[in-house]
Design a protein around this motif. Structure first.
Motif, PDB file in Angstrom:
ATOM      1  N   LEU A 199      40.783  47.076  24.855  1.00  0.00           N
ATOM      2  CA  LEU A 199      39.951  46.023  25.425  1.00  0.00           C
ATOM      3  C   LEU A 199      39.837  46.228  26.928  1.00  0.00           C
ATOM      4  O   LEU A 199      40.845  46.312  27.635  1.00  0.00           O
ATOM      5  CB  LEU A 199      40.559  44.655  25.135  1.00  0.00           C
ATOM      6  CG  LEU A 199      39.821  43.442  25.698  1.00  0.00           C
ATOM      7  CD1 LEU A 199      38.486  43.255  24.982  1.00  0.00           C
ATOM      8  CD2 LEU A 199      40.681  42.185  25.565  1.00  0.00           C
ATOM      9  N   SER A 200      38.608  46.288  27.419  1.00  0.00           N
ATOM     10  CA  SER A 200      38.387  46.431  28.858  1.00  0.00           C
ATOM     11  C   SER A 200      38.366  45.059  29.519  1.00  0.00           C
ATOM     12  O   SER A 200      38.114  44.034  28.872  1.00  0.00           O
ATOM     13  CB  SER A 200      37.059  47.135  29.127  1.00  0.00           C
ATOM     14  OG  SER A 200      35.967  46.314  28.740  1.00  0.00           O
ATOM     15  N   ALA A 201      38.601  45.046  30.829  1.00  0.00           N
ATOM     16  CA  ALA A 201      38.556  43.791  31.570  1.00  0.00           C
ATOM     17  C   ALA A 201      37.160  43.187  31.533  1.00  0.00           C
ATOM     18  O   ALA A 201      36.997  41.967  31.451  1.00  0.00           O
ATOM     19  CB  ALA A 201      39.008  44.027  33.006  1.00  0.00           C
ATOM     20  N   GLU A 202      36.137  44.055  31.597  1.00  0.00           N
ATOM     21  CA  GLU A 202      34.763  43.559  31.567  1.00  0.00           C
ATOM     22  C   GLU A 202      34.466  42.832  30.255  1.00  0.00           C
ATOM     23  O   GLU A 202      33.881  41.747  30.252  1.00  0.00           O
ATOM     24  CB  GLU A 202      33.785  44.723  31.766  1.00  0.00           C
ATOM     25  CG  GLU A 202      33.841  45.384  33.126  1.00  0.00           C
ATOM     26  CD  GLU A 202      35.019  46.338  33.280  1.00  0.00           C
ATOM     27  OE1 GLU A 202      35.290  46.766  34.418  1.00  0.00           O
ATOM     28  OE2 GLU A 202      35.676  46.650  32.257  1.00  0.00           O
ATOM     29  N   ALA A 203      34.871  43.440  29.137  1.00  0.00           N
ATOM     30  CA  ALA A 203      34.635  42.819  27.833  1.00  0.00           C
ATOM     31  C   ALA A 203      35.429  41.530  27.700  1.00  0.00           C
ATOM     32  O   ALA A 203      34.926  40.529  27.174  1.00  0.00           O
ATOM     33  CB  ALA A 203      35.002  43.791  26.718  1.00  0.00           C
ATOM     34  N   ALA A 204      36.670  41.528  28.169  1.00  0.00           N
ATOM     35  CA  ALA A 204      37.507  40.339  28.065  1.00  0.00           C
ATOM     36  C   ALA A 204      36.915  39.185  28.854  1.00  0.00           C
ATOM     37  O   ALA A 204      36.894  38.031  28.389  1.00  0.00           O
ATOM     38  CB  ALA A 204      38.912  40.646  28.547  1.00  0.00           C
ATOM     39  N   ALA A 205      36.417  39.469  30.058  1.00  0.00           N
ATOM     40  CA  ALA A 205      35.822  38.420  30.887  1.00  0.00           C
ATOM     41  C   ALA A 205      34.574  37.852  30.220  1.00  0.00           C
ATOM     42  O   ALA A 205      34.321  36.635  30.255  1.00  0.00           O
ATOM     43  CB  ALA A 205      35.488  38.967  32.267  1.00  0.00           C
ATOM     44  N   LEU A 206      33.788  38.715  29.583  1.00  0.00           N
ATOM     45  CA  LEU A 206      32.566  38.279  28.922  1.00  0.00           C
ATOM     46  C   LEU A 206      32.866  37.451  27.673  1.00  0.00           C
ATOM     47  O   LEU A 206      32.223  36.427  27.417  1.00  0.00           O
ATOM     48  CB  LEU A 206      31.710  39.497  28.563  1.00  0.00           C
ATOM     49  CG  LEU A 206      30.374  39.229  27.882  1.00  0.00           C
ATOM     50  CD1 LEU A 206      29.445  38.456  28.822  1.00  0.00           C
ATOM     51  CD2 LEU A 206      29.737  40.532  27.431  1.00  0.00           C
ATOM     52  N   LEU A 207      33.858  37.878  26.909  1.00  0.00           N
ATOM     53  CA  LEU A 207      34.185  37.219  25.645  1.00  0.00           C
ATOM     54  C   LEU A 207      34.986  35.934  25.843  1.00  0.00           C
ATOM     55  O   LEU A 207      34.952  35.042  25.005  1.00  0.00           O
ATOM     56  CB  LEU A 207      34.950  38.181  24.739  1.00  0.00           C
ATOM     57  CG  LEU A 207      34.150  39.402  24.276  1.00  0.00           C
ATOM     58  CD1 LEU A 207      35.067  40.446  23.657  1.00  0.00           C
ATOM     59  CD2 LEU A 207      33.074  38.990  23.284  1.00  0.00           C
ATOM     60  N   ALA A 208      35.735  35.864  26.932  1.00  0.00           N
ATOM     61  CA  ALA A 208      36.457  34.657  27.344  1.00  0.00           C
ATOM     62  C   ALA A 208      37.296  34.024  26.240  1.00  0.00           C
ATOM     63  O   ALA A 208      37.103  32.855  25.872  1.00  0.00           O
ATOM     64  CB  ALA A 208      35.460  33.630  27.893  1.00  0.00           C
ATOM     65  N   PRO A 209      38.262  34.741  25.671  1.00  0.00           N
ATOM     66  CA  PRO A 209      39.116  34.125  24.642  1.00  0.00           C
ATOM     67  C   PRO A 209      39.978  33.013  25.227  1.00  0.00           C
ATOM     68  O   PRO A 209      40.468  33.106  26.351  1.00  0.00           O
ATOM     69  CB  PRO A 209      39.974  35.293  24.156  1.00  0.00           C
ATOM     70  CG  PRO A 209      40.010  36.233  25.318  1.00  0.00           C
ATOM     71  CD  PRO A 209      38.661  36.132  25.967  1.00  0.00           C
ATOM     72  N   GLU A 210      40.159  31.969  24.419  1.00  0.00           N
ATOM     73  CA  GLU A 210      40.987  30.838  24.837  1.00  0.00           C
ATOM     74  C   GLU A 210      42.444  30.995  24.425  1.00  0.00           C
ATOM     75  O   GLU A 210      43.309  30.260  24.897  1.00  0.00           O
ATOM     76  CB  GLU A 210      40.441  29.556  24.204  1.00  0.00           C
ATOM     77  CG  GLU A 210      39.002  29.245  24.544  1.00  0.00           C
ATOM     78  CD  GLU A 210      38.442  28.144  23.665  1.00  0.00           C
ATOM     79  OE1 GLU A 210      38.104  27.088  24.222  1.00  0.00           O
ATOM     80  OE2 GLU A 210      38.361  28.339  22.426  1.00  0.00           O
ATOM     81  N   ALA A 211      42.715  31.901  23.507  1.00  0.00           N
ATOM     82  CA  ALA A 211      44.082  32.100  23.014  1.00  0.00           C
ATOM     83  C   ALA A 211      44.294  33.568  22.675  1.00  0.00           C
ATOM     84  O   ALA A 211      43.361  34.263  22.274  1.00  0.00           O
ATOM     85  CB  ALA A 211      44.350  31.228  21.790  1.00  0.00           C
ATOM     86  N   ILE A 212      45.523  34.001  22.853  1.00  0.00           N
ATOM     87  CA  ILE A 212      45.933  35.364  22.528  1.00  0.00           C
ATOM     88  C   ILE A 212      47.033  35.270  21.483  1.00  0.00           C
ATOM     89  O   ILE A 212      48.015  34.535  21.670  1.00  0.00           O
ATOM     90  CB  ILE A 212      46.464  36.101  23.783  1.00  0.00           C
ATOM     91  CG1 ILE A 212      45.364  36.230  24.838  1.00  0.00           C
ATOM     92  CG2 ILE A 212      47.033  37.470  23.407  1.00  0.00           C
ATOM     93  CD1 ILE A 212      45.892  36.615  26.212  1.00  0.00           C
ATOM     94  N   VAL A 213      46.870  35.981  20.381  1.00  0.00           N
ATOM     95  CA  VAL A 213      47.881  36.012  19.330  1.00  0.00           C
ATOM     96  C   VAL A 213      48.463  37.414  19.272  1.00  0.00           C
ATOM     97  O   VAL A 213      47.721  38.407  19.301  1.00  0.00           O
ATOM     98  CB  VAL A 213      47.285  35.612  17.959  1.00  0.00           C
ATOM     99  CG1 VAL A 213      48.360  35.621  16.873  1.00  0.00           C
ATOM    100  CG2 VAL A 213      46.633  34.230  18.041  1.00  0.00           C
TER     101      VAL A 213
END
Length: 286
Positions: A199-213
């Motif tokens: 997972l790239s930082a760019e994709a993570a910022a765009l997808l904006a997950p509220e929780a990490i499991v």
């Protein structure tokens, strides 16, 4: 004459009585759990490294990791039946076992509501046991959660397989983790690929997950919650801002075996702490 009489007596014994004399080798955590839940745990002579529950399996000899089995070692155990998840391998090892005439039963692996009873019934059939009561009990427990979970607002989430080295490895479609998230009132925001990818930082910022499991051992290997949330790709997410990292027991949450319904409820409660989820019956296999 006496030998023939004894053989004739053995042939007339009930299947369950003759089954009690078997030596089983079970490979795959859900396979092993199911054998014990069906009451055949005393027949298990060895397990693989993913078989961690119930507690007695930890004292049994191990045959290695399910995806890197050594056929010679399995054959040397002289099992009456090798119960293997169809995730077991490599394929060459399975081919060698079959060519050697080893008694192999491959159990289809799977995730989700339909996969659990199917897995239980396949194992029961291989053992010559009645599996319907167990399969129906687990299915009933799972169904108790359907309406309450469907009423929840889905939490945007990601499942991180590993964050110990470089970019986090995250789960897409077609994985047990994706099925788990979908079952507990979460929306897996990574649906544009199958399997696992960094997972790239760019994709993570765009997808904006509220929780990490994450699995508990993966979280520990990564250095704990603080270390995970410092990861470049995860630090930019709403999950990091809220420090919403949920750790689960991998075998419990991802196995989709007899404990699947209870695992579903436990993770749903973590993701939705204010939800009014029904209690599930205490089951001896949980």
């Amino acid at each position: 004459m006496r030998r023939r009489a004894l053989l004739g007596l053995a042939a007339t014994l009930p299947l369950a009585a003759r089954a009690a004399e078997r030596r089983l080798v079970t490979v795959g955590g859900a396979v092993t759990e199911t054998v014990f839940a069906l009451g055949a745990g005393s027949q298990v002579a060895a397990v693989d490294s993913t078989s961690l529950f119930p507690a007695p399996v930890r004292a049994l000899p191990q045959v290695g990791y399910l995806r890197s089995l050594a056929p010679e070692g399995l054959i040397s155990l002289n099992p009456d039946l090798l119960l293997l998840s169809d995730e077991a391998g490599p394929p060459q090892a399975i081919a060698v076992l079959r060519a050697a005439g080893a008694p192999v039963a491959l159990i289809p692996d799977g995730a989700g509501a339909a996969a659990v009873p199917r897995k239980i019934l396949a194992i029961a059939q291989a053992l010559g046991l009645e599996g319907r009561p167990l399969a129906e009990a687990v299915a009933d427990d799972w169904a108790r959660l359907d309406a309450p979970v469907a009423a929840l607002r889905p939490v945007r989430a990601i499942f991180v397989l590993s964050a110990a080295r470089g970019a986090p490895l995250v789960s897409g479609r077609g994985t047990h983790a994706d099925a788990l998230l979908g079952a507990v009132g979460a929306e897996n925001v990574l649906r544009d690929f199958t399997g696992y990818r960094p997972l790239s930082a760019e994709a993570a910022a765009l997808l904006a997950p509220e929780a990490i499991v994450m699995m508990q051992h993966a979280l520990a290997e990564a250095g704990g919650v603080d270390a995970v949330l410092r990861t470049t790709a995860l630090a930019v997410t709403p999950a990091a801002a809220a420090r919403r990292v949920m750790a689960v027991d991998g075998a419990y949450a991802l196995g989709f075996g007899p404990r699947a319904a209870h695992a579903r409820r436990d993770l749903a409660a973590l993701l939705h702490p204010r939800a009014n989820l029904p209690s599930l019956p205490a089951r001896p296999w949980v």
